[in-house]
Write a protein that holds these residues in place. Structure first.
Motif, mmCIF file in Angstrom:
data_model
loop_
_atom_site.group_PDB
_atom_site.id
_atom_site.type_symbol
_atom_site.label_atom_id
_atom_site.label_comp_id
_atom_site.label_asym_id
_atom_site.label_seq_id
_atom_site.Cartn_x
_atom_site.Cartn_y
_atom_site.Cartn_z
ATOM 1 N N LEU A 138 0.807 -1.219 0.000
ATOM 2 C CA LEU A 138 0.000 0.000 0.000
ATOM 3 C C LEU A 138 0.841 1.272 0.000
ATOM 4 N N GLY A 139 2.170 1.133 -0.146
ATOM 5 C CA GLY A 139 3.013 2.318 -0.215
ATOM 6 C C GLY A 139 4.087 2.351 0.856
ATOM 7 N N LEU A 140 4.809 3.469 0.940
ATOM 8 C CA LEU A 140 5.923 3.603 1.887
ATOM 9 C C LEU A 140 5.422 3.738 3.322
ATOM 10 N N ARG A 141 6.259 3.225 4.224
ATOM 11 C CA ARG A 141 5.936 3.298 5.645
ATOM 12 C C ARG A 141 7.216 3.592 6.422
ATOM 13 N N SER A 142 7.140 4.509 7.376
ATOM 14 C CA SER A 142 8.250 4.807 8.275
ATOM 15 C C SER A 142 7.674 4.985 9.674
ATOM 16 N N GLY A 143 7.855 3.984 10.524
ATOM 17 C CA GLY A 143 7.248 4.027 11.844
ATOM 18 C C GLY A 143 5.733 4.044 11.727
ATOM 19 N N HIS A 144 5.105 5.024 12.379
ATOM 20 C CA HIS A 144 3.648 5.140 12.315
ATOM 21 C C HIS A 144 3.172 5.931 11.100
ATOM 22 N N LEU A 145 4.110 6.558 10.400
ATOM 23 C CA LEU A 145 3.719 7.348 9.231
ATOM 24 C C LEU A 145 3.596 6.459 7.997
ATOM 25 N N ARG A 146 2.461 6.547 7.329
ATOM 26 C CA ARG A 146 2.229 5.790 6.115
ATOM 27 C C ARG A 146 1.724 6.731 5.032
ATOM 28 N N ASP A 147 2.026 6.399 3.798
ATOM 29 C CA ASP A 147 1.741 7.295 2.685
ATOM 30 C C ASP A 147 0.251 7.355 2.364
ATOM 31 N N ARG A 148 -0.317 8.562 2.422
ATOM 32 C CA ARG A 148 -1.721 8.822 2.125
ATOM 33 C C ARG A 148 -2.661 7.929 2.929
ATOM 34 N N PHE A 149 -2.413 7.831 4.240
ATOM 35 C CA PHE A 149 -3.287 7.086 5.141
ATOM 36 C C PHE A 149 -4.226 8.027 5.897
ATOM 37 N N TRP A 150 -4.071 9.335 5.694
ATOM 38 C CA TRP A 150 -4.982 10.331 6.266
ATOM 39 C C TRP A 150 -5.586 11.142 5.122
ATOM 40 N N LEU A 151 -6.785 11.643 5.348
ATOM 41 C CA LEU A 151 -7.509 12.326 4.283
ATOM 42 C C LEU A 151 -8.393 13.422 4.875
ATOM 43 N N VAL A 152 -8.422 14.573 4.201
ATOM 44 C CA VAL A 152 -9.345 15.643 4.564
ATOM 45 C C VAL A 152 -10.619 15.461 3.736
ATOM 46 N N ILE A 153 -11.760 15.504 4.410
ATOM 47 C CA ILE A 153 -13.043 15.354 3.708
ATOM 48 C C ILE A 153 -13.962 16.523 4.043
ATOM 49 N N ASN A 154 -14.957 16.758 3.170
ATOM 50 C CA ASN A 154 -15.976 17.761 3.465
ATOM 51 C C ASN A 154 -17.164 17.096 4.145
ATOM 52 N N LYS A 155 -18.220 17.849 4.390
ATOM 53 C CA LYS A 155 -19.339 17.311 5.151
ATOM 54 C C LYS A 155 -20.095 16.219 4.398
ATOM 55 N N GLU A 156 -19.905 16.157 3.071
ATOM 56 C CA GLU A 156 -20.532 15.085 2.292
ATOM 57 C C GLU A 156 -19.672 13.830 2.236
ATOM 58 N N GLY A 157 -18.454 13.893 2.799
ATOM 59 C CA GLY A 157 -17.559 12.743 2.779
ATOM 60 C C GLY A 157 -16.651 12.685 1.571
ATOM 61 N N ASN A 158 -16.696 13.690 0.703
ATOM 62 C CA ASN A 158 -15.832 13.719 -0.478
ATOM 63 C C ASN A 158 -14.425 14.175 -0.109
ATOM 64 N N MET A 159 -13.431 13.603 -0.777
ATOM 65 C CA MET A 159 -12.050 14.009 -0.535
ATOM 66 C C MET A 159 -11.874 15.482 -0.863
ATOM 67 N N VAL A 160 -10.956 16.120 -0.128
ATOM 68 C CA VAL A 160 -10.571 17.500 -0.394
ATOM 69 C C VAL A 160 -9.075 17.505 -0.638
ATOM 70 N N THR A 161 -8.639 18.020 -1.784
ATOM 71 C CA THR A 161 -7.219 18.051 -2.122
ATOM 72 C C THR A 161 -6.790 19.482 -2.403
ATOM 73 N N ALA A 162 -5.518 19.634 -2.741
ATOM 74 C CA ALA A 162 -4.996 20.960 -3.060
ATOM 75 C C ALA A 162 -5.558 21.507 -4.358
ATOM 76 N N ARG A 163 -6.278 20.685 -5.108
ATOM 77 C CA ARG A 163 -6.973 21.214 -6.280
ATOM 78 C C ARG A 163 -8.067 22.183 -5.847
ATOM 79 N N GLN A 164 -8.741 21.831 -4.728
ATOM 80 C CA GLN A 164 -9.793 22.706 -4.208
ATOM 81 C C GLN A 164 -9.273 23.663 -3.129
ATOM 82 N N GLU A 165 -8.338 23.199 -2.335
ATOM 83 C CA GLU A 165 -7.790 23.989 -1.223
ATOM 84 C C GLU A 165 -6.257 23.990 -1.323
ATOM 85 N N PRO A 166 -5.687 24.879 -2.134
ATOM 86 C CA PRO A 166 -4.236 24.883 -2.348
ATOM 87 C C PRO A 166 -3.407 24.973 -1.063
#
Length: 337
Positions: A81-109
């Motif tokens: 599932l990607g790189l891991r260093s200790g407890h940090l894993r690649d793209r294992f956290w995500l910002v979502i809006n109230k509808e549950g859709n992902m929020v990325t730097a495309r919408q929030e630079p």
């Protein structure tokens, strides 16, 4: 045991007793397995015996929160599932809006200005001119699990709590957001549902399509030679950066060996407007370096169905054999059988 007992065990529908013939078949089976393993190891050894060094690992990057700042590490475990260093894993956290859709730097630079680091059992959310927020590494199991959507595909994420939600919302100052965490027992997304080139067995958490993105220093230098304002490797968010190779050499690397880690190339990475976000200021230009890339890095017309009209920069890889890689490791091109 008498003859009657032996005769009873030999009747139809009952297993035959252990005997010389049965033991002989078992021995032959074990021998075949052993010979197969030896043959596999020899074939693998011959394949590795024709190694050609094509570069050196110069940087390793983990992006704990999708679209947020990367963490540079000296070594990382390569998992499916990607790189891991200790407890940090690649793209294992995500910002979502109230509808549950992902929020990325495309919408929030300004997401690119947020970092997530880890020390011991504590995670820390940080951003300039904002007080740090500390969170537990293990999200409480009492927190709600959201049904999220990443590029149209559903995936779960456990809510990281009200404090994290308020911290991100206050920093971005646009609308309410929440932070969720992908847990190992949750079902990943299938890369094949994002891009046909991936295998049905290739999986990802919140990454766009692939667990590994590789880019060379030479390719970035070539792009910068065409730009008035230089860009950084952070504009393109690769996991593994390679030095000591030719310009766009990564386009032709089908299988790589780094330490014991084997990686297989799947397809090129098509680039979007996110590359125009300045990683130092969080300001999106909507032009460069994307416009310059379009002038010389579009795909062949025969590949238009796969890539569309987006320029290609960097290559997506999947894991063939796990292990740990380090900055400074030589990168080898695996020979073909």
């Amino acid at each position: 045991m008498g003859a009657a007992g032996s005769s009873a065990l030999a009747r139809p529908g009952l297993p035959a007793p252990p005997g010389p013939r049965w033991l002989g078949v078992a021995a032959l089976g074990l021998a075949a397995v052993a010979l197969g393993a030896v043959a596999w190891r020899r074939a693998r050894s011959r394949r590795r015996g024709r190694l050609q060094q094509v570069g050196t690992v110069s940087e390793l990057w983990i992006y704990p929160i999708k679209s947020c700042k990367g963490a540079s590490v000296d070594a990382a475990e390569c998992t499916a599932l990607g790189l891991r260093s200790g407890h940090l894993r690649d793209r294992f956290w995500l910002v979502i809006n109230k509808e549950g859709n992902m929020v990325t730097a495309r919408q929030e630079p300004r997401l690119v200005l947020i970092s997530l680091t880890c020390e011991g059992d504590t995670l820390t959310l940080s951003a300039a001119y904002t007080k740090d927020l500390q969170l537990p590494v293990k999200t409480p199991t009492t927190n709600v699990v959201h049904r999220c959507r990443v590029h149209g595909l559903e995936i779960e994420g456990r809510d990281c709590g009200e404090a994290a939600a308020q911290w991100i919302t206050n920093f971005l100052k646009t609308q309410p957001y929440r932070l969720v965490h992908f847990e190992p027992h949750m079902q990943p997304r299938n890369s094949h549902q994002v891009e046909d080139a991936f295998s049905p067995t290739d999986q990802i958490p919140y990454s766009d399509a692939s667990p590994f993105l590789i880019l060379s220093e030479a390719s970035l230098a070539d792009l910068n030679s065409r730009l008035e304002k230089k860009v950084k490797i952070a504009n393109f968010r690769p996991n593994i950066v390679i030095s000591g190779c030719g310009v766009y050499a990564e386009d032709s690397w089908n299988e790589l060996l780094i330490g014991d880690v084997e990686l297989k190339r799947v397809m090129a990475c098509s680039r979007c407007i996110l590359t125009t976000v300045d990683p130092d200021t969080g300001v999106m230009s909507r032009k460069e370096p994307l416009e310059t890339l379009k002038s010389y890095r579009l795909c062949d017309p025969s590949e238009r169905k796969l890539y569309g009209k987006s320029p290609l920069f960097g290559q997506y890889f999947v894991l063939e054999n796990p292990g740990t890689i380090h900055v400074g490791d030589p990168v080898y091109l695996l020979g073909q059988e």
